[in-house]
Write a protein that holds these residues in place. Sequence first.
Motif, short mmCIF file in Angstrom:
data_model
loop_
_atom_site.label_atom_id
_atom_site.label_comp_id
_atom_site.label_asym_id
_atom_site.label_seq_id
_atom_site.Cartn_x
_atom_site.Cartn_y
_atom_site.Cartn_z
N ARG A 86 2.36 -9.63 -3.93
CA ARG A 86 1.74 -8.75 -4.92
C ARG A 86 0.72 -7.81 -4.30
O ARG A 86 0.15 -8.10 -3.25
N HIS A 87 0.49 -6.69 -4.99
CA HIS A 87 -0.54 -5.72 -4.59
C HIS A 87 -1.33 -5.35 -5.83
O HIS A 87 -0.79 -4.73 -6.77
N GLU A 88 -2.59 -5.71 -5.88
CA GLU A 88 -3.41 -5.52 -7.07
C GLU A 88 -3.52 -4.06 -7.47
O GLU A 88 -3.43 -3.71 -8.66
N GLY A 89 -3.71 -3.17 -6.50
CA GLY A 89 -3.85 -1.76 -6.81
C GLY A 89 -2.59 -1.16 -7.40
O GLY A 89 -2.65 -0.33 -8.32
N GLU B 97 -0.29 -2.70 -9.19
CA GLU B 97 -0.11 -3.16 -10.56
C GLU B 97 -1.14 -2.55 -11.51
O GLU B 97 -0.85 -2.32 -12.69
N ALA B 98 -2.33 -2.26 -10.99
CA ALA B 98 -3.35 -1.63 -11.82
C ALA B 98 -2.92 -0.23 -12.25
O ALA B 98 -3.21 0.21 -13.38
N GLU C 267 0.82 -1.21 0.00
CA GLU C 267 0.00 0.00 0.00
C GLU C 267 0.86 1.26 0.00
O GLU C 267 0.55 2.25 -0.69
N ALA D 133 7.50 -8.59 -5.79
CA ALA D 133 6.72 -9.34 -6.79
C ALA D 133 7.48 -10.57 -7.26
O ALA D 133 6.89 -11.64 -7.47
N LEU E 282 2.21 1.96 -3.42
CA LEU E 282 1.17 2.55 -4.27
C LEU E 282 1.08 4.05 -4.02
O LEU E 282 0.96 4.84 -4.97
N TYR F 284 8.96 -2.49 -5.55
CA TYR F 284 7.83 -3.42 -5.65
C TYR F 284 8.24 -4.70 -6.38
O TYR F 284 7.83 -5.80 -6.00
#
Length: 358
Positions: free
Chosen positions: A153-156, A158-159, A125, A148, A128, A144
């Motif tokens: 992993r952090h979905e936000g 990578e988005a 977080e 990874a 991000l 990050y």
Amino acid sequence: MTTTATQGPSQDRPAGGQKSVPGPGPGPGPGGAARREHAAPGAALAVLPGVLRGALAWTDAHRAHFTLPDDVLEPHTQVNATLKPLGELAQLGSTIRRTTAPGTPEHELAGDLVAYAWEQVAAGELLLELLCAEPFAAYPYEIYAAFAGYGLRHEGFEALAGPLTATRAWAHTEQHANRQLGLVNSERRVGVVTHTDAGAVLSRTWLGGLSEPWMFEGPSGYALTHTVFHLTDWGRMPDRVPGRIDGYLRTWLPAWADGCLESGQWDLTGELLAVAASLPGPPPAELLDAVWPVLAGVQHATGCVPETGVPIQDPAPDPYPFIDCYHSTLVTAFAAALSLRSLRGAGEAVPGRERRTA
């Protein structure tokens, strides 16, 4: 905040690794020649387990120094004193975890240190938030990627990173070639299409150009070692090293290591040992047997290793300031883990190998 989190000693203070390092010249110095001549076969394996255990134990005992401050997101915060050490802990800790045998204390402790680093970035977080604040900077992405590549992993993140890394600005960020190679490796780890060809970038590096070996000094030494680390994904894929570079390194690493030992450049010595253990094929056992006992003798009883200079014999629990030994201690642990894998696995297949980059 534009400094990478995984590139050499901290740059907000005088960096020992940036001093001039004697090159090979017409031949290695007398100290270096003696070290190679009298290196006993198996000398590296005799000291490596203890060196690795000691360096990891010191790192664990000082993990509070890697803790991020509450104002880490503020513009005045020094990246080199906060996020850089934590990123290195994540990167080198994850490599040690992957390189050591499951169930061993070293394997478990390395995993625990990576988990601690992941907690410090709030499971991604915080990274991000950094990316939102500095979309032009590469270092949040590189930190990050260290996680990874380990499976965290952090979905936000990578988005948001996906569209950013597809921009023209990302592909045309002006940086040194070995730094660009690091970005390519980070993209590989995250699993996206790389912004450029790794082979083309490699050809523009000091190492890729097979530079005259007597031009080796501190900055070029760190550029060389990180070129290999990025190319091989921190030693995990030795077969990415092209044959011409493999031969060049096997020829000149002994002389460069001698120069570093003679000038007390312990941090760069450790990085060169990690490079030696990241080469494809048989390990350069003679080099490892010659240099590892010397570096083991520099290691303090507490497990830490200074970046440069005459080793302190004081038995005090903290003979060096944290900022002057954390990087070299992590590098020593990293190089020791790779060297143990290389020497113990000589003749065996190395997991994770892939076709070389031309």
